[in-house]
Design a protein around this motif. Structure first.
Motif, PDB file in Angstrom:
ATOM      1  N   GLY A   1       0.839  -1.181  -0.069  1.00  0.00           N
ATOM      2  CA  GLY A   1       0.147  -0.034   0.089  1.00  0.00           C
ATOM      3  C   GLY A   1       0.905   1.373  -0.137  1.00  0.00           C
ATOM      4  O   GLY A   1       0.574   2.067  -0.903  1.00  0.00           O
TER       5      GLY A   1
ATOM      6  N   ASP B   1       9.025   3.278   7.737  1.00  0.00           N
ATOM      7  CA  ASP B   1       8.999   1.813   7.819  1.00  0.00           C
ATOM      8  C   ASP B   1      10.107   1.260   8.652  1.00  0.00           C
ATOM      9  O   ASP B   1      11.424   1.597   8.728  1.00  0.00           O
ATOM     10  N   LYS B   2       9.892   0.202   9.634  1.00  0.00           N
ATOM     11  CA  LYS B   2      11.033  -0.189  10.638  1.00  0.00           C
ATOM     12  C   LYS B   2      11.702  -1.066   9.908  1.00  0.00           C
ATOM     13  O   LYS B   2      12.853  -1.450  10.568  1.00  0.00           O
TER      14      LYS B   2
ATOM     15  N   VAL C   1       7.363   3.377  13.977  1.00  0.00           N
ATOM     16  CA  VAL C   1       6.446   4.230  14.660  1.00  0.00           C
ATOM     17  C   VAL C   1       5.885   3.760  16.144  1.00  0.00           C
ATOM     18  O   VAL C   1       5.708   2.551  16.361  1.00  0.00           O
TER      19      VAL C   1
ATOM     20  N   ASP D   1      -4.030  -4.176   4.567  1.00  0.00           N
ATOM     21  CA  ASP D   1      -4.204  -5.205   5.434  1.00  0.00           C
ATOM     22  C   ASP D   1      -4.926  -4.655   6.592  1.00  0.00           C
ATOM     23  O   ASP D   1      -5.444  -5.138   7.178  1.00  0.00           O
TER      24      ASP D   1
ATOM     25  N   ALA E   1      -4.537  -8.837   1.077  1.00  0.00           N
ATOM     26  CA  ALA E   1      -3.673  -9.245  -0.048  1.00  0.00           C
ATOM     27  C   ALA E   1      -2.956  -8.067  -0.622  1.00  0.00           C
ATOM     28  O   ALA E   1      -3.581  -6.876  -0.614  1.00  0.00           O
ATOM     29  N   GLY E   2      -1.908  -8.126  -1.185  1.00  0.00           N
ATOM     30  CA  GLY E   2      -1.269  -6.808  -1.697  1.00  0.00           C
ATOM     31  C   GLY E   2      -1.973  -6.196  -2.793  1.00  0.00           C
ATOM     32  O   GLY E   2      -1.951  -5.030  -2.966  1.00  0.00           O
ATOM     33  N   VAL E   3      -2.536  -7.140  -3.853  1.00  0.00           N
ATOM     34  CA  VAL E   3      -3.288  -6.360  -4.859  1.00  0.00           C
ATOM     35  C   VAL E   3      -4.567  -5.497  -4.352  1.00  0.00           C
ATOM     36  O   VAL E   3      -4.815  -4.485  -5.072  1.00  0.00           O
TER      37      VAL E   3
END
Ligand SMILES: Cc1cc2nc3c(=O)[nH]c(=O)nc-3n(C[C@H](O)[C@H](O)[C@H](O)COP(=O)(O)OP(=O)(O)OC[C@H]3O[C@@H](n4cnc5c(N)ncnc54)[C@H](O)[C@@H]3O)c2cc1C
Length: 384
Positions: free
Chosen positions: A14, A36-37, A79, A286, A295-297
């Motif tokens: 995303g 992002d970690k 975060v 998600d 799902a990624g899509v």
């Protein structure tokens, strides 16, 4: 002119798609902070490739340092808290604020929520778990193997079925299939409920390979001493190898922000716009509870709708079309075959799915799916 500040939490499907679109449209006239970690992105399907020895771990990790885009600062930091009313996040490396805040932190995985799983089984959904299985599977010689889902809501519904089919191939190639049994435990009545044709194709493949499908069930615990998996209806299944899909939960930082009431209350959003109850705060992928599969899509589709809304906000154009909850998932059938299911969750009164049987063209299409994302998000050459 003051630049619009967009704060994006999470550089998964995303977050990467959203920031790529905004960078393409605005270049350095926008101020995007993407947090992002992790130090690298890993495709979900690459977890299966690594686990079954089809790809080396290093090739599956795509370092975030390669994301170099006008208008985007990608920071590797965790975060720690989110204030949606102020569109602000506190991280290990300072406090960040946006005119728009996009929460794309995905679903957290909680293997410890299933008694016995950590001590007596394996899970293949985290990067660490899947990559570790690469060294575990070669030692599996005989007895029952269970691919078991432990929670109702889980990423990529085809993945447990794909894992069972790939395990069949793996054991066959090692000459161990005759000495082993494979079962899949899933909380649905069929492998892919919105698409009866896809489900039938998977069940046929299971039947041809002697794989048992245990429907409408979850694994609620493992007893590592007796080596049994306990299902929600009390049935016990013996295992030598347990490959689990761990319980999925809303990241704690999101629960503490008030965007979710508890660990299983996926962030509520307007189904058409993906906006939360806080103005200018969106939840994509998600982490949200829009009703599509995890799902990624689908995360990408949601990101496109939010990107269009942000573009309209800045340029004054038309509002985006409503989110439709549509996406295509590739399904590994083993024997180097790939099929595809196109699902539509929100357009009609109930979810529907269309199946494309396995073909050479779909094998190539799946490779291109990964390669095209690497080119767009990381500026990388195609996958080998
Ligand atoms: C085995 C397997 C196979 C799969 N196969 C497919 C497939 O073929 N096709 C498909 O479409 N999908 C597939 N998926 C699902 C897909 O990987 C996910 O649905 C997708 O990644 C979700 O995208 P997202 O952007 O919502 O979240 P994610 O991609 O999970 O990204 C969330 C990001 O947030 C970061 N993050 C989390 N908490 C913090 C914090 N506190 N601070 C900073 N950063 C944080 C994480 O590091 C992560 O990078 C598969 C998944 C698995 C496990």
């Amino acid at each position: 002119m003051t630049k619009t500040r967009v704060l994006v939490l999470g550089a998964g499907f995303g977050g990467l798609e959203l920031t790529t679109i905004l960078s393409e449209v605005f270049g350095d006239t926008i101020d995007i902070v993407l947090i992002d970690k992790s130090d690298a992105f890993v495709f979900g399907f690459s977890k299966l490739d690594v686990m079954f020895g089809r790809q080396v771990p290093a090739a599956a990790r795509h370092p975030y340092r390669d994301v170099v885009k006008p208008g985007v600062r990608l920071l590797q930091t965790a975060v720690r808290s989110i204030d949606p009313a102020a569109r602000r996040a506190v991280t290990d490396d300072g406090v960040f604020e946006g005119d728009v805040l996009v929460v794309a932190l995905g679903a957290d995985l909680d293997p410890a929520a299933t008694p016995g799983l950590v001590e007596g089984g394996h899970e293949f959904y985290t990067v660490e778990g899947a990559f570790a299985l690469r060294d575990v599977l070669p030692r599996f010689e005989r007895g029952p193997a269970i691919v078991g889902v432990t929670g109702k809501s889980f990423k990529c519904p085809p993945a447990p079925s794909e894992t069972a089919l790939l395990l069949h191939d793996y054991l066959t190639a090692r000459g161990r299939r005759e000495a082993t049994e494979i079962s899949v435990v899933m909380p649905f009545g069929t492998p892919i409920p919105p698409s009866p044709d896809t489900s039938q194709a998977i069940l046929t493949a299971f039947a041809e390979r002697g794989i048992t499908f245990v429907k409408d069930s979850l694994v609620q615990a493992l007893d590592p001493v007796r080596k049994v998996a306990v299902l929600t209806n009390g049935t016990e299944m013996p295992y030598e190898l347990f490959l689990g899909v761990p319980v999925h939960r809303v990241p704690q930082v999101v629960v503490e922000s008030g965007l979710a009431a508890h660990a299983y209350d996926w962030v509520k959003v307007n189904k058409q716009t993906l906006e939360t109850s806080f103005p200018g705060v969106y939840a994509v992928g998600d982490v949200n509870g829009v009703g599509t599969p995890k799902a990624g899509v689908f995360a990408e589709g949601a990101a496109r709708v939010v990107a269009t809304a942000i573009i309209a906000q800045i340029q004054g154009g038309p509002a985006p079309d409503a989110y439709k909850g549509q996406g295509s998932c590739y399904v590994e059938f083993g024997h180097s075959q790939v099929g595809r299911v196109d699902v539509d969750f929100l357009s009609g009164p109930k979810p529907t799915g269309t199946f494309q049987p396995p073909s050479e063209a779909l094998v190539a299409e799946k490779v291109e799916f990964g390669s095209s994302r690497l080119r767009r998000w990381f500026g990388q050459p195609p996958m080998p």
